[in-house]
Design a protein around this motif. Structure first.
Motif, PDB file in Angstrom:
ATOM      1  N   MET A   1       0.846  -1.170   0.000  1.00 26.11           N
ATOM      2  CA  MET A   1       0.000   0.000   0.000  1.00 26.11           C
ATOM      3  C   MET A   1       0.899   1.243   0.000  1.00 26.11           C
ATOM      4  N   THR A   2       0.551   2.231  -0.817  1.00 25.61           N
ATOM      5  CA  THR A   2       1.370   3.433  -0.901  1.00 25.61           C
ATOM      6  C   THR A   2       0.910   4.477   0.123  1.00 25.61           C
ATOM      7  N   ASN A   3       1.769   5.434   0.373  1.00 23.86           N
ATOM      8  CA  ASN A   3       1.421   6.530   1.275  1.00 23.86           C
ATOM      9  C   ASN A   3       0.163   7.240   0.797  1.00 23.86           C
ATOM     10  N   GLN A   4       0.081   7.475  -0.511  1.00 23.39           N
ATOM     11  CA  GLN A   4      -1.072   8.169  -1.080  1.00 23.39           C
ATOM     12  C   GLN A   4      -2.358   7.364  -0.928  1.00 23.39           C
ATOM     13  N   GLU A   5      -2.277   6.057  -1.066  1.00 22.40           N
ATOM     14  CA  GLU A   5      -3.462   5.208  -0.883  1.00 22.40           C
ATOM     15  C   GLU A   5      -3.956   5.255   0.555  1.00 22.40           C
ATOM     16  N   ILE A   6      -3.034   5.261   1.490  1.00 22.40           N
ATOM     17  CA  ILE A   6      -3.407   5.335   2.904  1.00 22.40           C
ATOM     18  C   ILE A   6      -4.029   6.693   3.204  1.00 22.40           C
ATOM     19  N   GLU A   7      -3.411   7.758   2.705  1.00 21.22           N
ATOM     20  CA  GLU A   7      -3.966   9.105   2.902  1.00 21.22           C
ATOM     21  C   GLU A   7      -5.387   9.175   2.369  1.00 21.22           C
ATOM     22  N   GLN A   8      -5.599   8.667   1.156  1.00 21.96           N
ATOM     23  CA  GLN A   8      -6.932   8.728   0.552  1.00 21.96           C
ATOM     24  C   GLN A   8      -7.940   7.894   1.333  1.00 21.96           C
ATOM     25  N   LEU A   9      -7.535   6.716   1.772  1.00 20.72           N
ATOM     26  CA  LEU A   9      -8.415   5.854   2.558  1.00 20.72           C
ATOM     27  C   LEU A   9      -8.867   6.572   3.833  1.00 20.72           C
ATOM     28  N   LEU A  10      -7.931   7.202   4.515  1.00 24.99           N
ATOM     29  CA  LEU A  10      -8.269   7.902   5.756  1.00 24.99           C
ATOM     30  C   LEU A  10      -9.133   9.129   5.487  1.00 24.99           C
ATOM     31  N   ARG A  11      -8.844   9.861   4.427  1.00 28.07           N
ATOM     32  CA  ARG A  11      -9.664  11.034   4.070  1.00 28.07           C
ATOM     33  C   ARG A  11     -11.095  10.618   3.705  1.00 28.07           C
ATOM     34  N   ASP A  12     -11.216   9.490   3.013  1.00 27.60           N
ATOM     35  CA  ASP A  12     -12.541   9.000   2.620  1.00 27.60           C
ATOM     36  C   ASP A  12     -13.335   8.477   3.822  1.00 27.60           C
ATOM     37  N   LEU A  14     -12.705   9.258   7.312  1.00 28.35           N
ATOM     38  CA  LEU A  14     -12.794  10.147   8.463  1.00 28.35           C
ATOM     39  C   LEU A  14     -12.843  11.593   7.994  1.00 28.35           C
ATOM     40  N   SER A  15     -13.396  12.441   8.810  1.00 30.48           N
ATOM     41  CA  SER A  15     -13.434  13.866   8.500  1.00 30.48           C
ATOM     42  C   SER A  15     -12.154  14.511   9.021  1.00 30.48           C
ATOM     43  N   LEU A  16     -11.112  14.516   8.177  1.00 31.25           N
ATOM     44  CA  LEU A  16      -9.806  15.002   8.598  1.00 31.25           C
ATOM     45  C   LEU A  16      -9.430  16.275   7.854  1.00 31.25           C
ATOM     46  N   ASP A  17      -8.765  17.176   8.563  1.00 30.35           N
ATOM     47  CA  ASP A  17      -8.261  18.403   7.958  1.00 30.35           C
ATOM     48  C   ASP A  17      -6.938  18.154   7.250  1.00 30.35           C
ATOM     49  N   GLU A  18      -6.154  17.264   7.821  1.00 26.34           N
ATOM     50  CA  GLU A  18      -4.827  16.988   7.275  1.00 26.34           C
ATOM     51  C   GLU A  18      -4.430  15.565   7.609  1.00 26.34           C
ATOM     52  N   VAL A  19      -3.740  14.924   6.661  1.00 20.56           N
ATOM     53  CA  VAL A  19      -3.205  13.580   6.875  1.00 20.56           C
ATOM     54  C   VAL A  19      -1.791  13.558   6.302  1.00 20.56           C
ATOM     55  N   ALA A  62      -0.489  -5.867   4.079  1.00 22.61           N
ATOM     56  CA  ALA A  62      -0.099  -4.759   3.207  1.00 22.61           C
ATOM     57  C   ALA A  62       0.573  -3.671   4.035  1.00 22.61           C
ATOM     58  N   MET A  63       0.209  -3.635   5.313  1.00 25.82           N
ATOM     59  CA  MET A  63       0.849  -2.738   6.278  1.00 25.82           C
ATOM     60  C   MET A  63       1.329  -3.617   7.425  1.00 25.82           C
ATOM     61  N   HIS A  64       2.612  -3.546   7.731  1.00 26.62           N
ATOM     62  CA  HIS A  64       3.143  -4.394   8.798  1.00 26.62           C
ATOM     63  C   HIS A  64       3.089  -3.694  10.155  1.00 26.62           C
ATOM     64  N   ALA A  65       3.470  -2.418  10.184  1.00 23.82           N
ATOM     65  CA  ALA A  65       3.494  -1.675  11.444  1.00 23.82           C
ATOM     66  C   ALA A  65       3.007  -0.252  11.205  1.00 23.82           C
ATOM     67  N   VAL A  66       2.299   0.280  12.183  1.00 27.08           N
ATOM     68  CA  VAL A  66       1.726   1.613  12.056  1.00 27.08           C
ATOM     69  C   VAL A  66       1.944   2.379  13.362  1.00 27.08           C
ATOM     70  N   SER A  67       2.440   3.600  13.214  1.00 26.29           N
ATOM     71  CA  SER A  67       2.551   4.524  14.337  1.00 26.29           C
ATOM     72  C   SER A  67       1.607   5.683  14.022  1.00 26.29           C
ATOM     73  N   ILE A  68       0.701   5.986  14.949  1.00 25.75           N
ATOM     74  CA  ILE A  68      -0.325   7.001  14.700  1.00 25.75           C
ATOM     75  C   ILE A  68      -0.237   8.099  15.753  1.00 25.75           C
ATOM     76  N   LYS A  69      -0.243   9.334  15.282  1.00 21.23           N
ATOM     77  CA  LYS A  69      -0.375  10.497  16.157  1.00 21.23           C
ATOM     78  C   LYS A  69      -1.594  11.265  15.678  1.00 21.23           C
ATOM     79  N   THR A  70      -2.489  11.573  16.602  1.00 20.00           N
ATOM     80  CA  THR A  70      -3.704  12.315  16.249  1.00 20.00           C
ATOM     81  C   THR A  70      -3.709  13.665  16.947  1.00 20.00           C
ATOM     82  N   TYR A  71      -4.275  14.641  16.253  1.00 21.12           N
ATOM     83  CA  TYR A  71      -4.340  15.998  16.776  1.00 21.12           C
ATOM     84  C   TYR A  71      -5.683  16.624  16.432  1.00 21.12           C
TER      85      TYR A  71
END
Length: 87
Positions: A1-12, A14-19, A62-71
C-alpha cells in the motif's frame, strides 16, 4: 500500500483536515491525522478511529506496522510550530 493510498483511505473514511503518511520501507508507516473528529476523545479512542479504516490492510499484511499520532486542529497548530522549531 502506498502513502497516497493510505492518505486517501483515511480522508474518505474520516473527516480530517490533514493527513501525513510517511514510510521508509513500504511496510512500516508513520501517520499524523488532524481533525475535529478527535475533539474530546481520549487518545485510545482517537487511535481506534484511525485504525478502523486500516484494519483490512493490516490484516492482509499490506501494512506491517503503524505509528499514529492524532491531533485536533488547535493542538496541531500549536504542536506543528514546536516541531518546526526543533528542526
Amino acid at each position: 500500500m502506498t502513502n497516497q493510498e493510505i492518505e486517501q483511505l483515511l480522508r474518505d473514511s474520516l473527516s480530517l483536515d490533514e493527513v501525513i503518511v510517511k514510510s521508509d520501507d513500504g511496510s512500516h508507516f508513520n501517520i499524523i491525522a488532524v481533525g475535529a473528529c478527535f475533539e474530546g476523545l481520549r487518545s485510545v479512542k482517537c487511535q481506534q478511529l484511525v485504525y478502523g479504516p486500516l484494519m483490512e490492510a493490516i490484516a492482509s499484511n499490506a501494512m506491517h506496522a503503524v505509528s499514529i499520532k492524532t491531533y485536533t486542529p488547535a493542538d496541531w497548530a500549536r504542536d506543528k510550530k514546536l516541531l518546526m522549531l526543533g528542526q
